[in-house]
Scaffold this motif. Structure first.
Motif, mmCIF file in Angstrom:
data_model
loop_
_atom_site.group_PDB
_atom_site.id
_atom_site.type_symbol
_atom_site.label_atom_id
_atom_site.label_comp_id
_atom_site.label_asym_id
_atom_site.label_seq_id
_atom_site.Cartn_x
_atom_site.Cartn_y
_atom_site.Cartn_z
ATOM 1 N N ILE A 186 0.844 -1.201 0.000
ATOM 2 C CA ILE A 186 0.000 0.000 0.000
ATOM 3 C C ILE A 186 0.879 1.250 0.000
ATOM 4 O O ILE A 186 1.807 1.376 0.791
ATOM 5 N N ILE A 234 6.700 15.304 0.005
ATOM 6 C CA ILE A 234 7.104 14.158 0.816
ATOM 7 C C ILE A 234 6.998 14.467 2.312
ATOM 8 O O ILE A 234 6.409 13.688 3.065
ATOM 9 N N VAL A 278 4.823 12.463 5.047
ATOM 10 C CA VAL A 278 5.487 11.794 6.170
ATOM 11 C C VAL A 278 4.903 12.298 7.496
ATOM 12 O O VAL A 278 4.556 11.499 8.378
ATOM 13 N N ASP A 286 3.393 1.372 3.185
ATOM 14 C CA ASP A 286 4.614 0.650 2.805
ATOM 15 C C ASP A 286 5.559 1.576 2.050
ATOM 16 O O ASP A 286 6.775 1.416 2.112
ATOM 17 N N TYR A 287 4.978 2.507 1.312
ATOM 18 C CA TYR A 287 5.805 3.486 0.617
ATOM 19 C C TYR A 287 5.002 4.757 0.380
ATOM 20 O O TYR A 287 3.778 4.706 0.275
ATOM 21 N N ILE A 288 5.703 5.863 0.306
ATOM 22 C CA ILE A 288 5.059 7.153 0.073
ATOM 23 C C ILE A 288 5.557 7.708 -1.254
ATOM 24 O O ILE A 288 6.737 8.047 -1.381
ATOM 25 N N PHE A 289 4.672 7.728 -2.244
ATOM 26 C CA PHE A 289 5.004 8.385 -3.507
ATOM 27 C C PHE A 289 4.347 9.758 -3.516
ATOM 28 O O PHE A 289 3.147 9.897 -3.241
ATOM 29 N N GLU A 335 6.549 15.030 -5.785
ATOM 30 C CA GLU A 335 7.939 15.463 -5.642
ATOM 31 C C GLU A 335 8.929 14.407 -6.147
ATOM 32 O O GLU A 335 10.025 14.750 -6.590
ATOM 33 N N ASN A 336 8.566 13.122 -6.054
ATOM 34 C CA ASN A 336 9.445 12.073 -6.561
ATOM 35 C C ASN A 336 9.622 12.156 -8.071
ATOM 36 O O ASN A 336 10.617 11.699 -8.618
ATOM 37 N N LEU A 371 8.940 2.040 -10.186
ATOM 38 C CA LEU A 371 9.780 2.002 -8.986
ATOM 39 C C LEU A 371 9.412 0.840 -8.065
ATOM 40 O O LEU A 371 10.229 0.408 -7.257
ATOM 41 N N LEU A 372 8.193 0.309 -8.203
ATOM 42 C CA LEU A 372 7.853 -0.876 -7.403
ATOM 43 C C LEU A 372 8.020 -2.154 -8.218
ATOM 44 O O LEU A 372 7.697 -3.251 -7.761
ATOM 45 N N ILE A 394 14.178 0.478 -4.276
ATOM 46 C CA ILE A 394 12.960 0.763 -3.508
ATOM 47 C C ILE A 394 12.164 -0.509 -3.226
ATOM 48 O O ILE A 394 11.782 -0.770 -2.089
ATOM 49 N N ARG A 395 11.930 -1.317 -4.249
ATOM 50 C CA ARG A 395 11.110 -2.508 -4.041
ATOM 51 C C ARG A 395 11.754 -3.450 -3.032
ATOM 52 O O ARG A 395 11.074 -4.062 -2.208
ATOM 53 N N VAL A 408 11.112 -1.978 0.375
ATOM 54 C CA VAL A 408 9.691 -2.115 0.728
ATOM 55 C C VAL A 408 9.394 -3.554 1.141
ATOM 56 O O VAL A 408 8.755 -3.802 2.176
ATOM 57 N N ASP A 447 9.328 5.678 8.553
ATOM 58 C CA ASP A 447 8.504 6.821 8.146
ATOM 59 C C ASP A 447 8.696 7.116 6.660
ATOM 60 O O ASP A 447 7.785 7.598 5.994
ATOM 61 N N TYR A 448 9.904 6.845 6.176
ATOM 62 C CA TYR A 448 10.147 7.027 4.750
ATOM 63 C C TYR A 448 11.291 6.126 4.331
ATOM 64 O O TYR A 448 12.163 5.802 5.145
ATOM 65 N N GLU A 486 17.937 4.650 -5.636
ATOM 66 C CA GLU A 486 17.063 4.775 -6.819
ATOM 67 C C GLU A 486 16.359 6.141 -6.852
ATOM 68 O O GLU A 486 16.038 6.632 -7.932
ATOM 69 N N LEU A 522 14.604 16.608 0.653
ATOM 70 C CA LEU A 522 13.240 16.094 0.477
ATOM 71 C C LEU A 522 12.469 16.035 1.792
ATOM 72 O O LEU A 522 11.243 16.030 1.792
#
Lengths: 234, 234
Positions: free
Chosen positions: A120, A128, A132, A143-146, A149-150, A167-168, B128-129, B132, B143-144, B149, B167
């Motif tokens: 998720i 970001i 956060v 699980d990740y924050i997109f 800004e990325n 990226l995943l 990243i993967r 994660v 948190d991040y 990558e 960031l």
């Protein structure tokens, strides 16, 4: 042919879908005892961000973070609403209300359930640090924050939707975009992502009637995240 | 003058600092009943990645994710160790052992304690993967997640250390880089970050003696993350 069993990643829009920005901002304005129509002020603040972002997308404006955009709009609104008595410190604090938005009632439980079965992540135009802070504030178990800004691009730029998949390390059709806004889902679908609409009828407060009727283009239509969990389980 | 109270973000190296790659890989190789010296195979696999990455940093090689680098090295090692009987599926599974590394005993409790006081994030050369998957596998409450990558640059490139500060919208000296490798901390310090060394004497297993003696250049020296928590509290 669509294969729902193929879904590996759930990418969530945040403002409106995960958090209730309207009531959070109304509450903050009331707590600060600002002499404004808090409902209208919140609506104006939110409405102001799309034109600025559209300028960035069209290439007319240069890249700015949402924090900076929110502040630009806030400064205009404070003039419009004749509020001249806030200190710089108070303005900074008020602008950061976007980092302290409250989740909808189903959000945290829903995300924790969905996290057991999927990766998720957010896909938000928020920056970001905002995302956060919000996750810490509201215990959102990403699980990740997109963030835009990325990618240095705002939704609905294809760079954002395709960036999540890249990226995943999954195919676009293994990503389900989850949002309370059809425009976001149209953008995602045009990049080959699956789509789920979440109703959030009170996103704009009680003064604005939001059309939450199902559209057949979406793969899923859910009342909230718990309903989405049930639908993804079937 | 250094101000420890100023620290807002803890950025963690991952391989060796947060997870015990050596014993995790030895265990995987033993479970697969590969007829190799698992200790030496694990050490060779890990040692192979630095030369490839140095080529990327020097501009000689093009950007590759760690998953791809791990696979290149694995294919070479399988030849070197005369292992010709693995299927492609088994090789893919084995390569993904880097996504399933076990945390050190203190890691999860330590991170949860530190998370209450700071923004905690990775800063890893892992993709990243991978990061994660590892966080889901081992319940790491980031948190991040910052990965090479994100910056298309590997540590110790300044882009990585300064990227975290940029960031997360803090000054470099508000970030404490936490690592079990002095070279990483030297890179961080040259960008103005604060530094904490974590010993991890068994990072390379029992066959390799790791020099974990304190160096005065670091702001903190800790046995593990719980010890770091205590030292940051004082």
């Amino acid at each position: 042919m669509k294969n729902f069993n193929n879904i590996k990643v759930l990418a969530f829009d945040v403002f409106g879908t995960i958090v209730d920005w309207h009531s959070s901002i109304v509450k903050e304005l009331n707590n600060m005892r600002l002499s404004v129509d808090a409902n209208q002020f919140a609506l104006d603040w939110r409405a102001g961000y799309r034109p600025v972002m559209d300028k960035v997308i069209s290439g007319e404006g240069h890249w700015s973070s949402i924090d900076d955009i929110h502040r630009l709009i806030l400064d205009d609104l404070l003039i419009k609403y004749n509020i001249f008595y806030l200190s710089e410190e108070q303005k900074i604090h008020l602008n950061l209300v976007w980092h302290r938005l409250n989740p909808w009632n189903d959000t945290v439980e829903g995300l924790n359930k969905l996290k057991d079965k999927f990766i998720i992540c957010t896909l938000s135009n928020g920056n970001i640090r905002l995302l956060v802070d919000m996750a810490k504030f509201s215990n959102l178990p990403w699980d990740y924050i997109f963030s835009a800004e990325n990618f240095h691009a705002y939704k609905p730029s294809p760079k954002t939707y395709l960036g999540v998949a890249e990226l995943l390390n999954v195919y676009p059709n293994q990503v389900l975009m989850v949002a309370a806004h059809h425009s976001d889902l149209v953008g995602a679908r045009s990049c080959g992502l699956m789509t789920a609409y979440i109703e959030r009828p009170l996103e704009f407060g009680i003064s604005v009637q939001k059309d939450v009727s199902p559209r057949t283009d979406n793969d899923f239509h859910a009342l909230d995240l718990l309903d989405l969990f049930d639908k993804l389980r079937n």
